[in-house]
Scaffold this active site. Sequence first.
Site, short mmCIF file in Angstrom:
data_model
loop_
_atom_site.label_atom_id
_atom_site.label_comp_id
_atom_site.label_asym_id
_atom_site.label_seq_id
_atom_site.Cartn_x
_atom_site.Cartn_y
_atom_site.Cartn_z
N ASN A 171 0.13 -10.56 3.47
CA ASN A 171 0.50 -9.15 3.45
C ASN A 171 -0.65 -8.23 3.84
OD1 ASN A 171 1.78 -6.73 2.95
ND2 ASN A 171 1.70 -6.90 0.74
N CYS A 172 -1.57 -7.94 2.91
CA CYS A 172 -2.62 -6.95 3.18
C CYS A 172 -3.94 -7.43 2.60
CB CYS A 172 -2.24 -5.59 2.59
SG CYS A 172 -1.79 -5.65 0.84
N MET A 389 -5.74 -1.85 -1.25
CA MET A 389 -5.48 -2.41 0.07
C MET A 389 -4.63 -1.42 0.86
SD MET A 389 -5.06 -6.45 -0.89
CE MET A 389 -4.42 -6.23 -2.54
N CYS A 391 -1.71 -1.30 1.74
CA CYS A 391 -0.37 -1.05 1.19
C CYS A 391 -0.44 -0.40 -0.18
CB CYS A 391 0.40 -2.37 1.10
SG CYS A 391 -0.45 -3.60 0.09
N SER A 393 -1.73 -1.56 -2.90
CA SER A 393 -1.80 -2.48 -4.03
C SER A 393 -3.27 -2.72 -4.37
CB SER A 393 -1.10 -3.80 -3.71
OG SER A 393 -1.72 -4.47 -2.64
N ASN A 412 -3.56 -10.00 -0.48
CA ASN A 412 -2.28 -10.11 -1.19
C ASN A 412 -1.37 -11.07 -0.44
OD1 ASN A 412 0.74 -9.04 -1.41
ND2 ASN A 412 -0.29 -8.55 -3.32
N TYR A 546 2.98 -4.24 -9.67
CA TYR A 546 2.69 -3.35 -8.53
C TYR A 546 3.72 -2.22 -8.46
CZ TYR A 546 2.32 -2.32 -3.43
OH TYR A 546 2.20 -1.73 -2.19
N GLU A 551 9.16 3.46 -0.44
CA GLU A 551 9.77 4.23 0.63
C GLU A 551 11.24 3.85 0.85
OE1 GLU A 551 7.17 4.32 4.01
OE2 GLU A 551 5.51 5.09 2.84
N GLY A 686 4.67 9.26 1.82
CA GLY A 686 3.75 8.71 2.79
C GLY A 686 4.24 8.83 4.21
#
Length: 708
Positions: A171-172, A389, A391, A393, A412, A546, A551, A686
């Site tokens: 992920n990130c 990160m 995102c 998190s 992540n 988390y 969104e 965002g």
Amino acid sequence: MNVQKRDGRIAVYDAEKIRGAIEKANHAVEEKDRVSPELIDGAIRSIEESAWDVMPVETIQDLIEAYLVAHNKYALAKKYMIYRYQRALLRKSNTTDESILKLIRNDNKELAEENSNKNAALASTQRDYIAGEVSKDVTKRLLLPERITMAHENGVLHFHDADYFIQPIFNCCLVNIGDMLDHGTMMNGKLIESPKSFQVACIVTTQIIAAVASNQYGGLSIAVEHLAKYLRRSREKYEREMETEFGAELTGEERRRIVELRLKDELRSGVQTIQYQINTLMTTTGQAPFVTLFLQIRPEDEYAEENVMLIREILTQRLQGMKNEKGVYVTPAYPKLVYVLDECNCLEGGPYDDVTRLAVECSAKRMYPDYISAKKMRENYEGNVFSCMGCRSFLSPWKDENGQYQWEGRFNQGVVSLNLPQIGILARGDEDVFWQLLDERLELCKEALLCRHKALLGTRSDVSPIHWQHGAIARLGSGEVIDPYLKNGYSTLSLGYIGVYEMTYLMKGVSHTAPEGKEFALQVMRHLKAKTEEWKAETGLGFALYGTPAESLCYRFARIDREKYGVIPNVTDKEYYTNSYHVDVREQVNAFEKFDFESTFQDISTGGSISYVEVPNMMQNLEAMETVVHYIYHHIQYAEFNTKSDFCLACGYEGEIRINDQLEWECPQCGNKDHSRMHVTRRTCGYLGENFWNQGKTREIKERVLHL
């Protein structure tokens, strides 16, 4: 007895449904092969005699088949098995063709609204989306357990980024940019040595950002303080050149002034390079790199002076904005900026308060930076301050073999989010049912997250050399597996959640801001946190709670539940569920009350959290915003400002554009009423992007991504 459906839902056992299913099969075979009503009763008794507290529907069907075979009803059993097989095929049928064709025709509304950073009309983006649709189909039909797929389809949970699950990517991350710049890296088989100047360091950094973003599907964060060293190198280079070139011809002060002028010019050019490269590069995922710059001032750092110069320049250039195709300065979507408030700059007379005031002005006009309180973060993360990160998190504390905390170079593995309001709908106010359903669905979430972990196990470093071989995460050799970085808490697995407000309203009849509601909501949050800790102890993996920025997921869950359960006041009667623990937008609370309330939930949601307040006409309210920023430092870990920012393409005016008495948008500067020459951006979750008028051209403006 209760029955567990394929999508994970629990239903009350109903014998008549079994009777009806067998009778339907009866009608499909010859009369000699049919079962009598007495045998049907016997089949039902055999199930009830084998009953568990909760029996999966597949187990019930297995028992029916076994009963029919035991009574020599082979034809009927065969017909029943064929029926089950056909239903399974139907559930696993290919669903990609129409979605891909609609995408090519620019008619796939769901994809167009999924990611505001992707233009679904571009061929390069469509290529990524087409691959993603195929990946999602294979993932749902073949790679995930059917119960996880059904749970996702029915809004029980959300298996994030299913379109990338087929690939061994994560992920990130927090890029270990300091190590990559100091010790060099490799790209496309070419060695990139440690830069000798700030300008080159900025160019290398943007190349690293593009390469990293192309080999993962989430955001990445860069701590800009690592670039400060290279600004020092440029200064020292200019000093040597001035000494060599002019010697005694110029005084020391004259040489110093020339050095500073050249350094400021390189600083401006380097930061401009980062901003322009990030906003013009296109990664292999069909979008600009989803990157966050982490701005932290540490007075004790060797390069603190250069770091402050760098942060000031980043904020100054963001404040100016970037020109669009009309030549109007607009707010670029990336890089996102996160600014750390600490003792030295928290607007209490510290030496760097002026930098914070510049950050506040930048937030007022350009909506970034967001703010992290070093004071609150140290309370939650064992005295450490580090970047979220890309995102948003956060990592859990982890120490290396030398007992040193490490943050950069970690990542992540993936996210699964839980639909809390749906549990409240099914529980109907019964807390015993609620807690039972919650635990059952948390087990599904755990299983889904373990699917992500297992999919990455055995991955070799060659799959993404920039991550695993050349320093972004590790420096493994070719052919080595990445497994050590997946275990022992080095990386995280995130449990997200949506709709604490709606869940509380369903169970208690009040908002989670009311005393009774808050007590219940915190009880649920602590239970979620305890589950992640339990999973971590059981598996050795870095599970974390988390508060997802979510969104579009807020809308997806609400849409599914409205279609399934109808209109429920204060729950499904609106187009969205409230994100994570946030106060519902319709509640009248001021910024300080909101931060005070939500900070309690942030302290539990340590795997990721953010809170925001909306301030109208922020450029006219800088003093008020400074007061709020000072409040953030003392009361909440992570916060941002939202506002409505409009501008007129006709004259370049930026500010609030209101509707006149004729329900027309009118620019207060030039009087322009042509809505096609107005650009309205709103950021509450965002999202930054264009809006468009609805078909009736009324006062309502709808956004490509639905946000409040």
